[in-house]
Design a protein around this motif. Structure first.
Motif, PDB file in Angstrom:
ATOM      1  N   PHE A  69      20.540   7.139  -2.785  1.00 42.13           N
ATOM      2  CA  PHE A  69      19.544   7.581  -2.855  1.00 42.13           C
ATOM      3  C   PHE A  69      19.438   5.660  -2.662  1.00 42.13           C
ATOM      4  N   VAL A  70      18.194   5.618  -1.992  1.00 43.14           N
ATOM      5  CA  VAL A  70      17.474   4.242  -1.668  1.00 43.14           C
ATOM      6  C   VAL A  70      15.912   3.846  -1.886  1.00 43.14           C
ATOM      7  N   ARG A  71      15.469   5.051  -2.589  1.00 46.08           N
ATOM      8  CA  ARG A  71      14.187   5.279  -2.722  1.00 46.08           C
ATOM      9  C   ARG A  71      13.053   6.319  -3.658  1.00 46.08           C
ATOM     10  N   PHE A  72      12.979   5.897  -5.388  1.00 48.47           N
ATOM     11  CA  PHE A  72      12.950   7.008  -6.117  1.00 48.47           C
ATOM     12  C   PHE A  72      11.047   6.533  -6.546  1.00 48.47           C
ATOM     13  N   ASN A  73      10.387   7.392  -7.247  1.00 47.76           N
ATOM     14  CA  ASN A  73       8.622   7.097  -7.415  1.00 47.76           C
ATOM     15  C   ASN A  73       8.980   6.976  -8.468  1.00 47.76           C
ATOM     16  N   ARG A  74       7.638   6.433  -9.519  1.00 45.25           N
ATOM     17  CA  ARG A  74       7.372   6.900 -10.943  1.00 45.25           C
ATOM     18  C   ARG A  74       7.874   8.503 -11.307  1.00 45.25           C
ATOM     19  N   ILE A  99       2.835   6.076  -2.523  1.00 46.26           N
ATOM     20  CA  ILE A  99       4.461   6.426  -3.100  1.00 46.26           C
ATOM     21  C   ILE A  99       5.008   6.887  -4.552  1.00 46.26           C
ATOM     22  N   ASP A 100       4.626   5.483  -5.325  1.00 44.28           N
ATOM     23  CA  ASP A 100       4.415   4.993  -6.748  1.00 44.28           C
ATOM     24  C   ASP A 100       3.482   6.132  -7.860  1.00 44.28           C
ATOM     25  N   ASN A 101       2.366   6.175  -6.657  1.00 37.33           N
ATOM     26  CA  ASN A 101       1.253   7.023  -7.028  1.00 37.33           C
ATOM     27  C   ASN A 101       1.549   8.888  -7.442  1.00 37.33           C
ATOM     28  N   ILE A 102       2.276   9.506  -6.493  1.00 36.40           N
ATOM     29  CA  ILE A 102       2.387  10.559  -5.815  1.00 36.40           C
ATOM     30  C   ILE A 102       3.033  11.393  -7.135  1.00 36.40           C
ATOM     31  N   PRO A 103       2.211  12.425  -7.315  1.00 33.80           N
ATOM     32  CA  PRO A 103       2.328  13.216  -8.487  1.00 33.80           C
ATOM     33  C   PRO A 103       3.659  14.032  -8.500  1.00 33.80           C
ATOM     34  N   PHE A 156       0.853  -1.032  -0.580  1.00 29.78           N
ATOM     35  CA  PHE A 156      -0.066  -0.098   0.062  1.00 29.78           C
ATOM     36  C   PHE A 156       0.854   1.314   0.165  1.00 29.78           C
ATOM     37  N   LEU A 157       1.550   1.372   0.901  1.00 26.00           N
ATOM     38  CA  LEU A 157       2.855   2.461   1.065  1.00 26.00           C
ATOM     39  C   LEU A 157       3.355   2.447  -0.694  1.00 26.00           C
ATOM     40  N   ASP A 158       4.145   1.274  -1.341  1.00 26.23           N
ATOM     41  CA  ASP A 158       4.671   1.294  -2.352  1.00 26.23           C
ATOM     42  C   ASP A 158       3.429   2.352  -3.412  1.00 26.23           C
ATOM     43  N   SER A 159       2.624   1.618  -3.036  1.00 24.97           N
ATOM     44  CA  SER A 159       1.320   1.801  -4.395  1.00 24.97           C
ATOM     45  C   SER A 159       1.254   3.910  -4.117  1.00 24.97           C
TER      46      SER A 159
END
Length: 713
Positions: free
Chosen positions: A377-382, A360-364, A355-358
């Motif tokens: 970098f350890v995390r990056f979104n779409r 983060i990935d869908n934050i515009p 849910f958290l990944d979703s």
């Protein structure tokens, strides 16, 4: 001892007493010889007992280590260490007892290294299991090496015992010979009988003591085992070689739903019934497999335990065979635990992560996380991938210096370090970012993520791409500048209209009045009518100029919002409009009407709306003008209503456009600017104005205001 032996000893004792004095001398010598022989017999038994004790202690040490290997219970190491100590003590006493026998001493010396080697193997196995945990293969390997040493220990002890038994047989033979001699020599025989009787009594007493000690030790071991089982946090079930329940601890009872009394003697398959999680088919019991194979067997990964009440639980762990001293399997022990909640928690955690990944990935906006140590970098979104034009796999584990120009990367890192040092959010309203699509402008917030000690562990960054907004602001500023220029030009035009056009109008009106006054006798009625029309047109032109200036002022003036008592203001404005337009009309204003707006502009709004209401209702015998409030589309809306001439909405499409009139000027006076002014005032307040009407049925004008925090539109 048999009954015949006891009778014989009694007869010998009586005969010895009768002949005691007669055979005193011979008896004394025979007694001394018997005592010596008995001492050697006792000595032989002591050697055998020490050897037996050595073997038992070695086996106990192995049993204690195996118990620890199966249960990982540190308390089981206590009897293990005790057995090792006893083994050393037995060796020492055996050396002392065999010191008078070179052959036995040699055999014992050859045995001792194997005993020591066995104990050392056990010590190493315990240490390894402590360090590496429960590893069935390691246990099996240690057991195999231990069997080899144990076989040598048993063989050495057996050889020593055999020699002692041979010596015992010789000494017993010598004793029998002496007893036989004592029978022939009555005094010696009687003395030997008394000695044998005493020896029997001593041995009986010793046997009783040993039996009591053994019973106490057995009870203590049983109590220790019961306490250990009850203290284990996992469920434990023990069975015999036929896989029938012999023992269960409280945890096992709680998980299976069976009490020990109900389960004892039942098959393990009945009490510990396993089915497949998906297919619900029965699974082979690990205890049954362990008894067949003689090895440790893990519980199936998809195993579900069907409790006595029919409920199902996920269980895990293993079953292992219980071996005797000779290596034979006497049963099995099953250790298990309920992992239902653990699996549910793991599933919940996985769902939460997904849910958290979703999210983060869908934050515009671009979202990234860096470690606080290296700022890699350890995390990056779409959104970040789309903005930078690269995949997250290319960024993870790398720093800004791998992707951006050195000066830009250095600036990013300095802001990151500032955020981590201050442990506070740092906001960067505008910063340029070089991407594959060119330079983009970002609005970034950097947030320190702290660990449980309050130290920075990660850096969270959220960056919004404001490039388009920034360009729009530039365009907007240009438009604003152009608008301000247009306003200034309009203001100049207004002044020009006010001053330059009024002068000719005043001249026209003045000279027309002068003609009427000075040349009235020379003008006929038609000429006078023409001059009056010129004067009226000039006055109307002046009114239009005033109305245009008023509309311009409404458009240019700054809003100065404040709390307004709309009821009081409507009464004040309405009374003035009523007096000027229709003194006989009825004015109705609802109580408690309030709003937050510019008081001057709202007065102008009411003046226009209420002037129209009284104007268009002045032909009614009972004219009525009402000011109130209603709800339209879920919002409060004020209204001004009259019962006058009304109009056709379909024909009044440009009702709020300047100079657009529904009625002819000959019917009702006016410039056609009032509703345009009203519409502009409402629009500037962020509201909406509209009308409802029909011919000869009056008209209602509704208007709304936005809240005071909304911007001027």
């Amino acid at each position: 001892m048999t009954t015949a032996s006891r009778k014989l000893e009694l007869v010998a004792f009586g005969f010895a007493v009768a002949l005691l004095m007669f055979v005193e001398y011979i008896g004394r010598r025979s007694a001394e010889a018997l005592v010596e022989t008995a001492g050697w017999v006792e000595h032989t038994h002591e050697v055998i007992e020490e050897l037996d004790g050595l073997l038992i202690a070695t086996v106990d040490a192995e049993t204690g280590r195996r118990g620890y290997a199966l249960t990982r219970d540190e308390s089981l190491l206590v009897p293990y260490r005790d057995a090792a100590a006893r083994a050393a003590a037995h060796q020492k006493r055996a050396r002392a007892l065999t010191a008078d026998n070179p052959d036995q001493s040699r055999r014992l010396a050859a045995l001792e290294p194997h005993v020591d080697a066995r104990l050392q193997l056990l010590d190493k196995a315990v240490a390894a299991q402590r360090a590496a945990g429960h590893e069935p293969q390691r246990v099996a390997n240690d057991t195999l090496r231990g069997h080899e040493e144990m076989d040598r220990v048993r063989a050495g002890i057996a050889e020593l015992v055999a020699e002692e038994r041979r010596l015992l047989a010789e000494r017993q033979l010598r004793t029998n010979q002496q007893m036989t001699q004592a029978r022939w020599i009555q005094l010696g025989g009687s003395a030997l009988g008394v000695g044998l009787l005493l020896l029997v009594v001593i041995r009986l007493r010793r046997a009783i003591v040993l039996r009591e000690e053994s019973a106490q030790l057995a009870r203590k071991n049983e109590e220790n085992l019961a306490t250990t089982l009850e203290s284990i946090g996992d469920g434990v079930i023990a069975t015999d070689e036929d896989a029938r329940i012999t023992r269960m601890n409280p945890v096992a009872c709680a998980i299976t739903g069976w009490t020990l009394d109900d389960a004892r003697g039942r098959s393990i398959d009945e009490v510990f019934h396993l089915v497949h999680e998906v297919t619900t088919n029965d699974l082979e019991n690990p205890v049954t497999t362990a008894l067949k194979t003689g090895s440790v067997v893990e519980i199936h990964d998809a195993a579900m335990l069907v409790s006595k009440d029919g409920s199902k639980r996920r269980v895990a762990d293993s079953a292992a065979p219980i071996r005797g001293t000779e290596g034979g399997i006497h049963g099995a022990v099953l250790v298990f635990r309920d992992i239902t909640k653990t699996l549910e928690d793991a599933r919940s955690l996985r769902r939460a992560h997904a849910f958290l990944d979703s999210i983060i990935d869908n934050i515009p906006d671009m979202l990234f996380v860096k470690d606080a140590q290296d700022l890699a970098f350890v995390r990056f979104n779409r959104a970040g991938e789309a903005l930078l034009g690269m995949k997250r796999e290319e960024l993870i584990g790398k720093t800004d210096f791998a992707f951006f120009p050195p000066d830009q990367a250095k600036a990013f890192v300095e802001k990151d370090r500032q955020t981590l040092r201050g442990k506070q959010v740092v906001e960067i309203t505008e910063e340029p970012l070089t991407t594959s699509k060119g330079v983009r402008w970002l609005h970034t917030k950097k947030v320190p993520v702290l660990d449980e000690r309050g130290d920075p562990e990660y850096l969270l960054g959220i960056s919004a791409d404001i490039t388009e907004r920034r360009l729009a602001e530039i365009v907007l500023r240009a438009s604003k500048d152009a608008t301000e220029l247009a306003h200034r030009e309009l203001e100049a035009f207004s002044y020009s209209v006010a001053h330059d056009l009024r002068a000719p109008l005043r001249s026209i009106d003045g000279f027309s009045q002068a003609l009427l006054d000075d040349y009235a006798d020379q003008l006929d009625d038609q000429g006078k009518s023409y001059l009056n029309r010129v004067r009226n047109a000039a006055r109307r032109m002046a009114e239009l100029i005033d109305d245009l200036l008023a509309l311009a002022r409404v458009s240019r003036s700054e809003l100065a919002r404040g709390a307004i008592d709309l009821s009081a203001l409507a009464r004040e404005v309405g009374e003035i409009a009523k007096r000027d337009r229709n003194p006989n009309a009825e004015l109705v204003v609802a109580e408690g009407l309030t709003t937050n707006a510019d008081p001057k502009l709202v007065r102008v709004l009411l003046e226009n709306l209420m002037a129209n209401a009284f104007k268009f209702s002045n032909k009614r015998e009972h004219a009525r003008v009402e000011v109130g409030k209603t709800v339209a589309n879920g919002r409060d809306a004020f209204f001004v209503r009259d019962n006058g001439a009304g109009f056709d909405l379909a024909s009044a499409k440009k009702l709020f456009t300047a100079f657009q009139r529904y009625h002819r000027p000959t019917e009702y006076e006016g410039s056609g600017i009032g509703l345009a002014t009203a519409e502009r005032i409402v629009t500037r307040h962020g509201g909406r104005i509209w009308a409802e009407s029909s011919p000869d049925a009056g008209a209602t004008f509704y208007f709304t205001f936005e809240a005071s925090e909304n911007k001027d539109k």
